[in-house]
Scaffold this motif. Structure first.
Motif, mmCIF file in Angstrom:
data_model
loop_
_atom_site.group_PDB
_atom_site.id
_atom_site.type_symbol
_atom_site.label_atom_id
_atom_site.label_comp_id
_atom_site.label_asym_id
_atom_site.label_seq_id
_atom_site.Cartn_x
_atom_site.Cartn_y
_atom_site.Cartn_z
ATOM 1 N N ARG C 98 0.852 -1.217 -0.215
ATOM 2 C CA ARG C 98 0.212 0.031 0.073
ATOM 3 C C ARG C 98 0.802 1.235 0.057
ATOM 4 O O ARG C 98 0.526 2.113 -0.685
ATOM 5 C CB ARG C 98 -1.007 0.261 1.243
ATOM 6 N N VAL C 99 1.936 1.274 0.913
ATOM 7 C CA VAL C 99 2.778 2.380 0.891
ATOM 8 C C VAL C 99 3.577 2.523 -0.567
ATOM 9 O O VAL C 99 3.382 3.594 -0.717
ATOM 10 C CB VAL C 99 3.781 2.231 1.959
ATOM 11 N N ILE C 100 3.843 1.523 -1.085
ATOM 12 C CA ILE C 100 4.694 1.793 -2.267
ATOM 13 C C ILE C 100 3.605 2.362 -3.273
ATOM 14 O O ILE C 100 4.043 3.215 -3.941
ATOM 15 C CB ILE C 100 4.946 0.316 -3.024
ATOM 16 N N VAL C 101 2.304 1.829 -3.410
ATOM 17 C CA VAL C 101 1.671 2.330 -4.392
ATOM 18 C C VAL C 101 1.116 3.629 -4.029
ATOM 19 O O VAL C 101 1.095 4.401 -4.862
ATOM 20 C CB VAL C 101 0.395 1.395 -4.681
ATOM 21 N N ASN C 102 0.856 3.968 -2.787
ATOM 22 C CA ASN C 102 0.690 5.540 -2.471
ATOM 23 C C ASN C 102 1.780 6.398 -2.811
ATOM 24 O O ASN C 102 1.449 7.590 -3.022
ATOM 25 C CB ASN C 102 0.271 5.431 -1.021
ATOM 26 N N GLU C 103 3.035 5.885 -2.518
ATOM 27 C CA GLU C 103 4.193 6.860 -2.910
ATOM 28 C C GLU C 103 4.227 7.125 -4.155
ATOM 29 O O GLU C 103 4.683 8.160 -4.704
ATOM 30 C CB GLU C 103 5.253 6.433 -2.146
ATOM 31 N N LEU C 104 4.201 6.048 -5.008
ATOM 32 C CA LEU C 104 4.234 6.310 -6.503
ATOM 33 C C LEU C 104 2.912 7.245 -6.990
ATOM 34 O O LEU C 104 3.117 7.823 -7.739
ATOM 35 C CB LEU C 104 3.922 5.033 -7.253
ATOM 36 N N ASP C 105 1.940 7.142 -6.418
ATOM 37 C CA ASP C 105 0.942 7.998 -6.619
ATOM 38 C C ASP C 105 0.996 9.354 -6.295
ATOM 39 O O ASP C 105 0.995 10.389 -7.176
ATOM 40 C CB ASP C 105 -0.601 7.779 -6.058
ATOM 41 N N ARG C 106 1.684 9.590 -5.095
ATOM 42 C CA ARG C 106 2.204 10.751 -4.610
ATOM 43 C C ARG C 106 3.235 11.341 -5.465
ATOM 44 O O ARG C 106 3.045 12.939 -6.042
ATOM 45 C CB ARG C 106 2.748 10.770 -3.482
ATOM 46 N N MET C 107 4.151 10.689 -6.137
ATOM 47 C CA MET C 107 5.221 11.227 -6.832
ATOM 48 C C MET C 107 4.633 11.695 -8.442
ATOM 49 O O MET C 107 5.072 12.769 -8.780
ATOM 50 C CB MET C 107 6.200 9.869 -7.227
ATOM 51 N N GLN C 108 3.539 11.046 -8.724
ATOM 52 C CA GLN C 108 3.168 11.322 -9.993
ATOM 53 C C GLN C 108 2.271 12.678 -9.793
ATOM 54 O O GLN C 108 2.103 13.522 -10.737
ATOM 55 C CB GLN C 108 2.325 10.274 -10.935
ATOM 56 N N SER C 109 1.546 12.647 -8.706
ATOM 57 C CA SER C 109 0.765 13.913 -8.640
ATOM 58 C C SER C 109 1.745 15.160 -8.269
ATOM 59 O O SER C 109 1.348 16.374 -9.068
ATOM 60 C CB SER C 109 -0.048 13.543 -7.227
ATOM 61 N N HIS C 110 2.881 15.229 -7.599
ATOM 62 C CA HIS C 110 3.658 16.359 -7.386
ATOM 63 C C HIS C 110 4.408 16.575 -8.787
ATOM 64 O O HIS C 110 4.642 17.718 -9.077
ATOM 65 C CB HIS C 110 4.891 15.584 -6.532
ATOM 66 N N LEU C 111 4.590 15.692 -9.558
ATOM 67 C CA LEU C 111 5.362 15.830 -10.839
ATOM 68 C C LEU C 111 4.321 16.526 -11.850
ATOM 69 O O LEU C 111 4.750 17.459 -12.444
ATOM 70 C CB LEU C 111 5.837 14.716 -11.468
ATOM 71 N N SER C 170 12.261 -3.980 -11.666
ATOM 72 C CA SER C 170 12.031 -3.018 -12.515
ATOM 73 C C SER C 170 11.525 -1.724 -12.029
ATOM 74 O O SER C 170 11.966 -0.584 -12.182
ATOM 75 C CB SER C 170 10.790 -3.539 -13.521
ATOM 76 N N LEU C 171 10.994 -1.733 -10.650
ATOM 77 C CA LEU C 171 10.779 -0.643 -9.840
ATOM 78 C C LEU C 171 11.943 -0.019 -9.327
ATOM 79 O O LEU C 171 12.039 1.187 -9.426
ATOM 80 C CB LEU C 171 9.942 -1.103 -8.638
ATOM 81 N N ARG C 172 12.885 -0.848 -8.924
ATOM 82 C CA ARG C 172 14.270 -0.204 -8.462
ATOM 83 C C ARG C 172 14.977 0.661 -9.440
ATOM 84 O O ARG C 172 15.685 1.791 -9.425
ATOM 85 C CB ARG C 172 15.102 -1.297 -8.114
ATOM 86 N N THR C 173 14.748 -0.177 -10.860
ATOM 87 C CA THR C 173 15.470 0.585 -11.977
ATOM 88 C C THR C 173 14.824 1.938 -12.342
ATOM 89 O O THR C 173 15.685 2.796 -12.295
ATOM 90 C CB THR C 173 15.455 -0.315 -13.166
ATOM 91 N N ALA C 174 13.470 2.028 -12.265
ATOM 92 C CA ALA C 174 12.710 3.248 -12.399
ATOM 93 C C ALA C 174 13.081 4.094 -11.487
ATOM 94 O O ALA C 174 13.236 5.391 -11.689
ATOM 95 C CB ALA C 174 11.384 3.104 -12.485
ATOM 96 N N LEU C 175 13.259 3.835 -9.853
ATOM 97 C CA LEU C 175 13.508 4.736 -9.111
ATOM 98 C C LEU C 175 15.049 5.453 -9.129
ATOM 99 O O LEU C 175 15.172 6.409 -9.043
ATOM 100 C CB LEU C 175 13.391 4.162 -7.790
ATOM 101 N N GLN C 264 12.060 12.156 -1.343
ATOM 102 C CA GLN C 264 11.573 11.431 -0.243
ATOM 103 C C GLN C 264 10.915 9.958 -0.448
ATOM 104 O O GLN C 264 11.010 9.138 0.082
ATOM 105 C CB GLN C 264 11.168 12.127 0.690
ATOM 106 N N SER C 265 9.951 10.279 -1.573
ATOM 107 C CA SER C 265 9.029 9.065 -1.756
ATOM 108 C C SER C 265 9.935 8.059 -2.401
ATOM 109 O O SER C 265 9.804 6.717 -1.936
ATOM 110 C CB SER C 265 7.974 9.571 -2.927
ATOM 111 N N THR C 266 10.895 8.289 -3.298
ATOM 112 C CA THR C 266 11.749 7.261 -3.783
ATOM 113 C C THR C 266 12.418 6.460 -2.814
ATOM 114 O O THR C 266 12.554 5.389 -2.791
ATOM 115 C CB THR C 266 12.610 7.642 -5.122
ATOM 116 N N GLY C 267 12.850 7.308 -1.646
ATOM 117 C CA GLY C 267 13.588 6.807 -0.616
ATOM 118 C C GLY C 267 12.701 5.793 0.253
ATOM 119 O O GLY C 267 13.122 4.657 0.533
ATOM 120 N N LEU C 268 11.390 6.424 0.391
ATOM 121 C CA LEU C 268 10.554 5.344 1.309
ATOM 122 C C LEU C 268 10.297 4.257 0.461
ATOM 123 O O LEU C 268 10.189 3.246 1.026
ATOM 124 C CB LEU C 268 9.299 6.201 1.490
ATOM 125 N N ILE C 269 10.150 3.883 -0.879
ATOM 126 C CA ILE C 269 9.645 2.943 -1.682
ATOM 127 C C ILE C 269 10.812 2.038 -1.412
ATOM 128 O O ILE C 269 10.767 0.887 -1.290
ATOM 129 C CB ILE C 269 9.451 3.326 -2.866
#
Lengths: 126, 151, 361
Positions: C98-111, C170-175, C264-269
């Motif tokens: 849940r945290v991973i998906v929420n932080e991805l969502d936060r990243m796209q929203s902030h971008l 693939s998530l790690r590469t993307a981060l 910060q979100s990439t760090g949390l993920i």
């Protein structure tokens, strides 16, 4: 009464905002403190506030409630001045001071508060 | 077909100006529209240019399930767009109202009640590629030989 | 509001820079903005009215469609509120997912928010870079949940699907890609003289005004208010979370807070991926009757669900308070007031990351 030249009449939309659960609770609270009907307060708010302020009313009231002054609380002054912006801060402070002066002159607390409520109502009526 | 008309046809197929209007959507379709602008999808290579001005537009993209404030505003907006013009409904909302078309709702779908809709892209929300391919396949059909058929 | 001058400058409802329709009415003397008010109602759908009396299975999808940009967090907070009523706890792996998906969502929203701001101040190059970087995040979101927007990933007691080892790689590469690209873009933003002129000292928000209007999220954190509800969330506590705070309170600070939160979100993920162990992703449970007022941290700030359920799992009463309400209100009544130029109105408005769909529901 406001007349609308080219804008659509927004009163219906504003009423929809005030019908939501949290908004209704806040409106009821202020109306009870002032001793008027909910519908009357709704009418005043619709005339005086723009839509985004109406939407934000519950959150602003949450922020304004944190006062420990009992007389201000029983008059609902923080909610009316700081949250709903129906009165300016100066007017709110003046009314609060007036109640204090009256109590010092020996007027019973309840009578002083009742008089202050009437004064507030006269100021915010449209 | 006159030479002028064939020239117009070929130019119009590579120069499509787009405006979008949100008449009460949840933003999901709007951000998929914005994603079309990104260099990955790169809609400008197809000659589609998004500038949100109805007076210069050829294609009007509509998202959302028609909320009450738009009743007196969408029709004038449609009239401002010069001919030839076409409206495309994006997402389920302008087609049927999607999840918002329930008792107690405030929206009034479908949008085709208010202005003529030429194409519909279902999806909640549709993918950016679907939006681009619809505009590309629809616009030349509508604008082809416009002057000769509407003389 | 009382009129003080007879000239007012209306902006909207349809404006080239706004993603969504709303009407800002500014009263101006010359270029100087005296006051502003916002009229809404263009995307009012009455979601709270539709939700009333429906089973949670339906309300879950409606909650997601309150806002398309931050759909994951609406899903997250609604499900956690329902879990809170019924005493269900997610499994350990599901909590991290849940945290991973929420932080991805936060990243796209902030971008997306920073893209809009850069586009508004006409720095189209940086805007397009950011929008392209957002697609990398969207790809990862799609890989994990199966949809780009409105993915309905979180369910009571767990999540819908698991993250495979390939997916994690693939998530790690993307981060790593996002970190290296974004640090370049942030340097462009920090050092750009044009960006500095249009952003530094524009749209000032004092701490007092922010507290009075109950401002939330990056808008409040840029004015020195250290509120972040992730501080008190049980899963985020395990990840050693610290909020990002700046003290300038101008457009520049708000955008920089969002950039820093993406890092910060990439760090949390990464931390969540490292801590996550194999295990079940669904717990299960029954929804019970009760009332709850549950808060969660959305990309834009504090999100509140105030709901009552009955023993059949129906939602009897619901009120949603989204962060955009507070942020748009403080923007219109505090930031836009005394703006030096009419050209700054749109830039100030977009810098508070307004989401009209959230505001009106």
């Amino acid at each position: 009464m406001t007349t609308y030249l080219y804008e659509k009449d927004l009163r219906q939309m504003k009423l929809l905002i005030l019908e939501s659960r949290r908004h209704d609770a806040v409106v009821q609270e202020i109306a009870t403190t002032l001793g008027i009907k909910r519908q009357q307060l709704r009418k005043i708010l619709i005339e005086r506030c723009d839509m985004i302020l109406l939407e934000n009313l519950p959150a602003r009231c949450d922020a304004a409630r944190e006062t420990d002054d009992l007389i201000s609380q029983s008059l609902g002054i923080p909610l009316i001045t700081q949250a709903a912006e129906l009165l300016t801060r100066e007017e709110g402070a003046r009314i609060r001071k007036g109640v204090n002066v009256q109590i010092e002159h020996g007027v019973p607390r309840e009578t002083a508060i009742l008089e202050a409520k009437t004064e507030i109502l006269e100021l915010i009526r449209v | 077909m006159s030479l002028l008309q064939s020239l117009k046809n070929s130019i119009r197929s590579r120069s499509i100006h787009v405006a979008y209007v949100n008449v009460g959507s949840c933003n999901g379709c709007d951000i998929e529209l914005l994603a079309c602008l990104s260099p990955r999808y790169d809609i400008e290579q197809y000659g589609i240019y998004v500038h949100n001005n109805p007076r210069e537009a050829d294609v009007l993209l509509i998202t959302g399930a028609f909320s009450p404030q738009w009743e007196d505003k969408l029709k004038p907006l449609w009239d401002k767009i010069p001919n030839p013009k076409v409206a495309v409904a994006i997402g389920n909302c302008p087609i049927s109202g999607c999840v918002f078309n329930r008792p107690e709702t405030l929206v009034d779908p479908p949008v085709s009640k208010h202005i003529p809709i030429a194409a519909e892209i279902p999806g909640c929300p549709p993918r950016p590629t679907e939006i681009i391919s619809t505009i590309l396949s629809l616009a030349p059909l509508i604008f082809k030989d416009y002057e000769e058929t509407n003389r | 509001m009382k009129k003080t001058v007879d000239v007012s400058l209306p902006i909207g409802p349809m404006h080239p820079l706004f993603k969504e329709p709303c009407r800002i009415k500014c009263e101006t003397r010359g270029e100087f903005v005296l006051s502003a008010e916002v009229e809404l109602g263009y995307v009012k759908k009455g979601i709270e009215r539709i939700m009333r009396g429906r089973p949670w299975q339906e309300v879950m999808f409606l909650a997601e469609r309150v806002c398309g940009i931050c759909s994951v967090v609406h899903n997250y907070v609604f499900i956690e509120a329902v879990e809170n009523v019924s005493g269900i706890a997610p499994t350990e792996r599901a909590a991290y997912l849940r945290v991973i998906v929420n932080e991805l969502d936060r990243m796209q929203s902030h971008l997306l928010a920073n893209y809009s701001y850069c586009y508004t101040i006409e720095h189209e190059t940086l805007a397009m870079y950011l929008l392209n970087l957002r697609e990398t995040v969207m790809d990862q979101l799609e890989l994990i949940t199966g949809a780009r927007v409105t993915c309905a990933f979180i369910i009571p007691g767990g999540v819908r699907c698991d993250l495979s080892a390939d997916g994690a790689a693939s998530l790690r590469t993307a981060l790593d890609h996002i970190d290296s690209e974004l640090s370049r873009f942030v340097r462009i933003f920090e050092t750009g003289p044009l960006i500095g002129l249009r952003s530094k000292g524009v749209g000032l928000l004092t701490k007092e005004a922010a507290i009075e209007a109950h401002a939330a999220g990056p808008t409040a954190r840029a004015s020195g208010i250290p509120d972040d509800l992730r501080n008190i969330h049980p899963t985020y506590r395990l990840l050693d979370f610290k909020p990002v705070i700046r003290y300038e309170g101008d457009n520049y600070a708000r955008i920089m807070v969002r950039f820093e939160e993406v890092f910060q979100s990439t760090g949390l993920i990464r931390t969540a991926l490292a801590l996550m162990k194999e295990g079940p992703i669904r717990g299960g449970g029954t929804i019970k009757a009760g009332t709850v007022r549950y808060r969660g941290e959305a990309p834009r700030g504090e999100l509140l669900y105030d709901l009552t359920t009955d023993e059949h799992g129906r939602i009897l009463e619901i009120a949603i308070q989204t962060p955009s309400i507070m942020n748009i209100q403080v923007c219109a009544h505090a930031m836009l007031k005394n703006a030096q130029s009419a050209a700054d109105i749109t830039a100030i408005f977009i810098s508070s990351d307004p989401c009209i769909a959230c505001t009106e529901r």
